[in-house]
Design an enzyme around this catalytic site. Structure first.
Site, PDB file in Angstrom:
ATOM      1  N   ILE A 184     -50.801  21.361  23.322  1.00 44.22           N
ATOM      2  CA  ILE A 184     -50.528  20.981  21.935  1.00 44.22           C
ATOM      3  C   ILE A 184     -50.541  19.467  21.823  1.00 44.22           C
ATOM      4  O   ILE A 184     -49.811  18.773  22.539  1.00 44.22           O
ATOM      5  CB  ILE A 184     -49.144  21.508  21.497  1.00 44.22           C
ATOM      6  CG1 ILE A 184     -49.060  23.017  21.723  1.00 44.22           C
ATOM      7  CG2 ILE A 184     -48.864  21.150  20.040  1.00 44.22           C
ATOM      8  CD1 ILE A 184     -47.645  23.551  21.728  1.00 44.22           C
ATOM      9  N   CYS A 185     -51.360  18.971  20.927  1.00 45.69           N
ATOM     10  CA  CYS A 185     -51.441  17.539  20.666  1.00 45.69           C
ATOM     11  C   CYS A 185     -50.472  17.230  19.521  1.00 45.69           C
ATOM     12  O   CYS A 185     -50.786  17.441  18.360  1.00 45.69           O
ATOM     13  CB  CYS A 185     -52.884  17.171  20.302  1.00 45.69           C
ATOM     14  SG  CYS A 185     -53.148  15.406  20.099  1.00 45.69           S
TER      15      CYS A 185
END
Length: 150
Positions: free
Chosen positions: A89-90
């Site tokens: 997850i960015c």
């Protein structure tokens, strides 16, 4: 024993009592590794249940935990412009915006909000390239933030 065992125990109790809509704590292995089931109600892009693994680092809460979506019981990885197909997850909160005032609950709420507000059915533009060489632990990645609006 983790140096911040008391804080982790308080966070565990808080999460257990909070009854966050769409979030279910599946397991908490010695307060070091948490598995959550996430469901986004009434959202066409996210009809399934998704599973989020939160692993506490030795430096927590000074350092953010390692957080990623996983395939659990054949669940898919959510399709989102900031979520790679390997589950990484960015999200700024998991990196440079993390402070010791943040918590596991704040991560859950941020990820829920990120999914709920999304209208794009796509992966990050560099998904194929990233997932070929990504480290197993998302904390070892220096993410490139493509779009702050999603």
């Amino acid at each position: 024993m983790h140096p911040y065992q008391k804080r982790l125990a308080k966070e565990y109790q808080s999460i257990s009592k909070a009854n966050l809509p769409g979030v279910e704590l599946i397991s908490a292995d010695e307060l070091r590794s948490f598995l959550f089931k996430i469901h986004i109600d009434n959202h066409a892009l996210y009809p399934d249940d998704y599973y989020l693994q939160v692993t506490i680092t030795d430096q927590y809460p000074v350092d953010s935990p390692s957080v990623m979506f996983i395939n659990y019981t054949s669940s898919p990885i959510p399709l989102h412009p900031h979520i790679y197909s390997n589950g990484h997850i960015c999200l700024n909160l998991l990196g440079e915006d993390w402070t010791p005032a943040c918590s596991i609950e704040s991560i859950l709420l941020s990820i829920q909000s990120m999914l709920h507000s999304n209208t794009l059915s796509e992966r990050p533009p560099d998904d194929a390239q990233y997932t070929k060489s990504a480290p197993k632990d998302p904390k070892r990645t220096n993410f490139v933030y493509h779009d702050d609006n999603v």
